[in-house]
Scaffold this motif. Structure first.
Motif, PDB file in Angstrom:
ATOM      1  N   ARG A 158       0.832  -1.210   0.000  1.00  0.00           N
ATOM      2  CA  ARG A 158       0.000   0.000   0.000  1.00  0.00           C
ATOM      3  C   ARG A 158       0.868   1.263   0.000  1.00  0.00           C
ATOM      4  N   GLN A 162       0.842   4.047  -3.027  1.00  0.00           N
ATOM      5  CA  GLN A 162       0.579   5.463  -2.759  1.00  0.00           C
ATOM      6  C   GLN A 162       1.738   6.334  -3.238  1.00  0.00           C
ATOM      7  N   ALA A 267      -3.940  10.361   2.069  1.00  0.00           N
ATOM      8  CA  ALA A 267      -3.517   9.635   0.874  1.00  0.00           C
ATOM      9  C   ALA A 267      -3.002   8.237   1.194  1.00  0.00           C
ATOM     10  N   LEU A 268      -2.645   7.986   2.448  1.00  0.00           N
ATOM     11  CA  LEU A 268      -2.087   6.691   2.847  1.00  0.00           C
ATOM     12  C   LEU A 268      -2.795   6.203   4.106  1.00  0.00           C
TER      13      LEU A 268
END
Length: 302
Positions: A158, A162, A267-268
């Protein structure tokens, strides 16, 4: 302070919740009062003694490389942080880790944690943030490059997805067939990583899932590059000219800070699968060994 200390290499029965001396920060270190500690597979590897030749422990030893909390003291020469700062910390594998109420961390492994990010979310970040971002940096990708990320729905994957999006590259999530929809939702494009391709069509790949590492390499064209955070089986390249670079994350305060910033702006996000009290560290490691879909955390100040 209270801590969970490993008495000897072995199973989880060697983890004991007990009193331990308060750590004292040395030069270039800050003392962190830990609110939440994050577990990682390396904790199990170290506990079993599989890392003993590289980083031998003196017992009793405290495991844990990920922590989030508040600075309560600073060693000589520390000017970047002050008492009261909320931070995340990537702790060294020195037996003085995060399964404790306090830990001394080199400032190179610390980043400030904005108040908008919870300690729980912060504790998911340090090791996987460094690993995922440093993997992408090893590849040297540019805006518009299409990059395969195997294990994209795991924590390291992940982070890599990102970061690739942040760079303007085009990540492709390499996931199992049952999770293709999740992979597309995360990365925009996904493929079944269990299927070997008829012909390789990627110049770059990040390998973040050991069970499918060989197939990850098979998706990369001749002359392509693979940055791997996991072991790649011998012969996975079928003798083709594919550059496979195996690496371990290292402290980089700029990389860590940028990952924290990504979390702060939404965003993460790293999913959390289970939380335990500090005294339940043995049960937490058992949960980790089951291969959960999210991070396992210890709530130290619960």
């Amino acid at each position: 302070m209270k801590a969970v200390r490993l008495q000897a290499y072995g199973d989880v029965d060697q983890l004991r919740y007990e009193d331990a001396p308060d750590p004292v920060p040395g030069a270039g270190e800050a003392l962190v009062k830990i609110a939440v500690s994050g577990l990682n597979p390396v904790d199990v590897i170290v506990r079993k003694g599989l890392f003993a030749q590289v980083a031998p422990l003196q017992f009793p030893a405290i495991l844990g490389v990920d922590a989030a909390g508040t600075i309560v003291a600073a060693g000589t020469g520390v000017t970047e942080f002050a008492v009261g700062d909320r931070v995340v910390a990537h702790l060294p594998l020195n037996g003085k880790g995060g399964y404790a109420e306090m830990a001394a961390s080199p400032v190179a492994g610390i980043a400030k944690l904005p108040s908008i990010v919870t300690f729980e979310a912060g504790a998911t970040l340090p090791l996987v943030a460094l690993t995922g971002r440093q993997a992408v940096d090893l590849l040297g990708v540019k805006r518009g490059d299409r990059v395969l990320v195997s294990g994209a729905l795991g924590a390291v994957g992940r982070v890599a997805v990102q970061y690739l999006q942040e760079l303007g590259a085009m990540p492709v999530a390499g996931v199992r067939a049952a999770r293709l929809a999740e992979g597309r939702a995360l990365a925009g494009e996904a493929l079944d990583i269990d299927l070997a391709p008829s012909s390789p069509d990627f110049d770059y790949a990040v390998a973040a899932a050991a069970p499918v590492a060989a197939n990850t390499v098979k998706h990369v064209r001749d002359g392509g590059k693979v940055a791997s955070a996991v072991q790649i089986p011998e012969g996975a390249d079928d003798g083709r000219p594919v550059a496979v670079q195996r690496f371990m994350a290292h402290d980089d305060p700029v990389v860590l800070r940028r990952a924290v910033d990504a979390a702060a702006r939404g965003a993460l996000t790293i999913p959390i699968s289970a939380t335990f009290r500090l005294s339940e560290a043995a049960e937490a490691q058992k949960a980790l060994a089951q291969g959960p879909s999210g991070k396992v955390l210890l709530l130290v100040q619960a």
